[in-house]
Design a protein around this motif. Structure first.
Motif, PDB file in Angstrom:
ATOM      1  N   UNK A 161       0.834  -1.209   0.000  1.00  0.00           N
ATOM      2  CA  UNK A 161       0.000   0.000   0.000  1.00  0.00           C
ATOM      3  C   UNK A 161       0.873   1.266   0.000  1.00  0.00           C
ATOM      4  N   UNK A 162       1.982   1.238   0.706  1.00  0.00           N
ATOM      5  CA  UNK A 162       2.890   2.388   0.695  1.00  0.00           C
ATOM      6  C   UNK A 162       3.446   2.636  -0.712  1.00  0.00           C
ATOM      7  N   UNK A 163       3.818   1.568  -1.383  1.00  0.00           N
ATOM      8  CA  UNK A 163       4.348   1.719  -2.740  1.00  0.00           C
ATOM      9  C   UNK A 163       3.274   2.229  -3.694  1.00  0.00           C
ATOM     10  N   UNK A 164       2.055   1.733  -3.551  1.00  0.00           N
ATOM     11  CA  UNK A 164       0.939   2.207  -4.378  1.00  0.00           C
ATOM     12  C   UNK A 164       0.667   3.684  -4.112  1.00  0.00           C
ATOM     13  N   UNK A 165       0.696   4.074  -2.836  1.00  0.00           N
ATOM     14  CA  UNK A 165       0.459   5.478  -2.490  1.00  0.00           C
ATOM     15  C   UNK A 165       1.542   6.389  -3.075  1.00  0.00           C
ATOM     16  N   UNK A 166       2.799   5.934  -3.027  1.00  0.00           N
ATOM     17  CA  UNK A 166       3.894   6.737  -3.605  1.00  0.00           C
ATOM     18  C   UNK A 166       3.720   6.895  -5.115  1.00  0.00           C
ATOM     19  N   UNK A 205      -2.596  -4.019  -5.998  1.00  0.00           N
ATOM     20  CA  UNK A 205      -3.874  -4.082  -5.291  1.00  0.00           C
ATOM     21  C   UNK A 205      -4.597  -5.396  -5.572  1.00  0.00           C
ATOM     22  N   UNK A 206      -4.545  -5.863  -6.826  1.00  0.00           N
ATOM     23  CA  UNK A 206      -5.196  -7.129  -7.157  1.00  0.00           C
ATOM     24  C   UNK A 206      -4.537  -8.290  -6.423  1.00  0.00           C
ATOM     25  N   UNK A 212      -6.600 -12.326   0.022  1.00  0.00           N
ATOM     26  CA  UNK A 212      -7.642 -12.370   1.040  1.00  0.00           C
ATOM     27  C   UNK A 212      -8.891 -13.095   0.593  1.00  0.00           C
ATOM     28  N   UNK A 213      -9.026 -13.341  -0.708  1.00  0.00           N
ATOM     29  CA  UNK A 213     -10.239 -13.988  -1.217  1.00  0.00           C
ATOM     30  C   UNK A 213     -10.045 -15.490  -1.376  1.00  0.00           C
ATOM     31  N   UNK A 214      -8.986 -15.881  -2.128  1.00  0.00           N
ATOM     32  CA  UNK A 214      -8.790 -17.300  -2.418  1.00  0.00           C
ATOM     33  C   UNK A 214      -7.300 -17.568  -2.512  1.00  0.00           C
ATOM     34  N   UNK A 215      -6.832 -18.493  -1.677  1.00  0.00           N
ATOM     35  CA  UNK A 215      -5.413 -18.819  -1.703  1.00  0.00           C
ATOM     36  C   UNK A 215      -5.028 -19.505  -2.998  1.00  0.00           C
ATOM     37  N   UNK A 216      -5.921 -20.339  -3.538  1.00  0.00           N
ATOM     38  CA  UNK A 216      -5.625 -21.031  -4.801  1.00  0.00           C
ATOM     39  C   UNK A 216      -5.528 -20.046  -5.957  1.00  0.00           C
ATOM     40  N   UNK A 217      -6.510 -19.152  -6.014  1.00  0.00           N
ATOM     41  CA  UNK A 217      -6.497 -18.155  -7.079  1.00  0.00           C
ATOM     42  C   UNK A 217      -5.285 -17.236  -6.955  1.00  0.00           C
ATOM     43  N   UNK A 218      -4.937 -16.881  -5.728  1.00  0.00           N
ATOM     44  CA  UNK A 218      -3.747 -16.049  -5.517  1.00  0.00           C
ATOM     45  C   UNK A 218      -2.484 -16.781  -5.956  1.00  0.00           C
ATOM     46  N   UNK A 219      -2.416 -18.082  -5.648  1.00  0.00           N
ATOM     47  CA  UNK A 219      -1.239 -18.867  -6.023  1.00  0.00           C
ATOM     48  C   UNK A 219      -1.090 -18.943  -7.542  1.00  0.00           C
ATOM     49  N   UNK A 220      -2.209 -18.954  -8.251  1.00  0.00           N
ATOM     50  CA  UNK A 220      -2.163 -19.044  -9.710  1.00  0.00           C
ATOM     51  C   UNK A 220      -1.838 -17.699 -10.354  1.00  0.00           C
ATOM     52  N   UNK A 221      -2.445 -16.615  -9.850  1.00  0.00           N
ATOM     53  CA  UNK A 221      -2.307 -15.308 -10.504  1.00  0.00           C
ATOM     54  C   UNK A 221      -1.120 -14.502 -10.003  1.00  0.00           C
ATOM     55  N   UNK A 222      -0.660 -14.768  -8.791  1.00  0.00           N
ATOM     56  CA  UNK A 222       0.393 -13.941  -8.197  1.00  0.00           C
ATOM     57  C   UNK A 222       1.676 -13.916  -9.033  1.00  0.00           C
ATOM     58  N   UNK A 223       2.170 -15.029  -9.578  1.00  0.00           N
ATOM     59  CA  UNK A 223       3.403 -14.946 -10.379  1.00  0.00           C
ATOM     60  C   UNK A 223       3.269 -14.023 -11.588  1.00  0.00           C
TER      61      UNK A 223
END
Length: 472
Positions: A161-166, A205-206, A212-223
């Motif tokens: 969030x700090x990086x996004x704010x900057x 942000x995404x 916080x919504x889905x660990x599986x979805x985060x694991x797939x999209x995060x990379x």
């Protein structure tokens, strides 16, 4: 052996066959999805590795630029941001998970400082807060037993969030600067930075939202979402190198302009110096001419005049009178005063008509039809007078003419003086060698000194024509 009762109980716990049939039908789709996800993660990891190598090289280039150019010192924070991400990428192993929050803290510190100082926006409380944060984050993890867990997730969200704010504040500052002083270059930079920063802000942000919504979805999209931050740093490095190269080109243009102006100034100074030197030389020459003219007039002129009036020999008296006239002509040329052409024509006419009349030669003088307002330089007047005297002397001594015509005219900015007689012309033995006879070489030389020309046309039995052309 198993009792019948046990066998019946086991049969009772078997799932019905109609329940297993749908799962068997879905198994290929699930396996394909898992294989596709693993392939996507493989390519994402490969891209992360390539970007890490490119960022390491770009960090070296940007570091050299920032060390050589004082105005690009804020780029050192971009170097720290790049190196932090490269090391962060190298600590992806489970055993180094404790270092990731600290590296993320350094990355955010460098990123915030670079984005704000790039806009010349510096606040001491932000500097202090970022430094304190670098101590608080590892201290809190140590107090928590060294386990990342939920505390590491919270810190990761705060730092993101700090990086996004900057990034958002940097775009806002650029917008304010553009409103204060509209400029096409600043407008183009704002559009470029918005195209770079906004997708990265949305990706950060995404990534927090998916965690916080889905660990599986985060694991797939995060990379894949994590690729935008290194791409942003790579683009910022390229932009910085491009700005330095553009500034180098502009500096070379300014240096070339300054060199041209200096060369023009030097040439102007040289011209001024040359003009002053010429003026000084002319002044000295003028003073010397006047001194010589005064000496000739006072000393030699007085002696010649005495000879004219006291000599008992007519020949000596005549020679002294001619020498006195030549001296007066030379003195007039030395004084350097311009002569009005109408006065010069009057003097020439009186002298020519008188001399030819004494030799029993009929003289016809033709003056220009137009009004005469031109002037002659003193030296031009002297040289023309001598050419005219030489021509008249040739008519009297060599031509045997009974009639002579002297005419003057103006043609295309030139003064043309023509002397023509009806005598016997130049002898045939001098044909093709007119410059060697009757002072012709001297006459042409005098005309050349005035940047003019003297043409002679003659033939046995039809007289001689001398045409003198002098630029005014």
């Amino acid at each position: 052996m198993t009792s019948p009762t046990a066998r019946r109980a086991a049969m009772a716990w078997r799932p019905p066959l109609f329940l297993l049939m749908p799962l068997a039908a879905l198994w290929p789709a699930v396996a394909h999805a898992q294989a596709h996800a693993q392939a996507g993660l493989y390519w994402a990891a490969a891209l992360h590795g390539w970007l890490a190598a490119m960022l390491a090289l770009m960090a070296t280039v940007v570091g050299l630029v920032s060390s050589l150019h004082h105005r690009e010192r804020p780029a050192s924070f971009l170097v720290g941001m790049m190196l932090s991400w490269v090391v962060l990428r190298a600590t992806a192993a489970p055993g180094a998970a404790g270092l990731r929050p600290l590296l993320m803290t350094l990355l955010v510190l460098c990123g915030v400082q670079f984005l704000l100082r790039q806009m010349n926006w510096k606040r001491s409380w932000i500097d202090h807060a970022l430094l304190i944060q670098c101590l608080v984050v590892p201290a809190s993890l140590l107090l928590g037993g060294g386990q990342v867990g939920i505390l590491g997730t919270v810190w990761h969200a705060v730092l993101s969030l700090e990086l996004v704010a900057a990034m958002g504040w940097s775009l806002w500052l650029r917008r304010l600067r553009l409103q204060a002083s509209p400029d096409e270059t600043q407008s183009r930079e704002l559009r470029l930075m918005a195209a770079l920063l906004l997708p990265t802000m949305l990706a950060l942000l995404a990534e927090m939202g998916l965690s916080g919504v889905s660990e599986t979805l985060w694991f797939t999209a995060s990379p894949w979402l994590g690729l935008l931050l290194p791409l942003l740093m790579l683009a910022l490095g390229l932009q910085l190198v491009n700005q330095v190269a553009h500034a180098r080109v502009e500096a070379e243009k300014r240096v070339a302009t300054v060199e041209q102006r200096v060369a023009e100034r030097i040439a102007e100074v040289e011209r001024s110096h040359s003009q002053l030197a010429e003026q000084k030389l002319e002044q000295v020459t003028e003073r010397e001419r006047k001194r010589i003219a005064a000496d000739l007039h006072d000393d030699l002129g007085a002696k010649l005049l005495t000879i004219v009036h006291t000599s008992e020999s007519d020949r000596i008296s005549t020679l002294a009178r001619e020498a006195l006239e030549e001296m007066r002509l030379s003195v007039r040329g030395l004084t350097g005063k311009p002569v009005h052409l109408i006065d010069a024509l009057g003097d020439w006419r009186a002298e020519v008509v008188s001399r030819l009349g004494q030799a029993n030669i009929l003289a016809e003088w033709k003056s220009p039809a137009e009004d005469i307002e031109h002037t002659f330089q003193a030296r031009s007047y002297v040289q023309t007078t001598r050419i005219l005297r030489e021509s008249v002397s040739n008519i009297i001594k060599h031509s045997g003419a009974t009639n002579a015509t002297i005419s003057s005219a103006f043609q295309d900015g030139d003064f043309v003086l023509t002397i023509q007689d009806n005598g016997q012309g130049i002898p045939s033995e001098l044909d093709g060698r007119l410059d060697r006879g009757h002072g012709m070489a001297s006459m042409k030389s005098r005309a050349k000194q005035m940047h003019g020309q003297c043409l002679v046309e003659s033939g046995p039995g039809w007289g001689t024509v001398i045409r003198l052309t002098i630029p005014l």
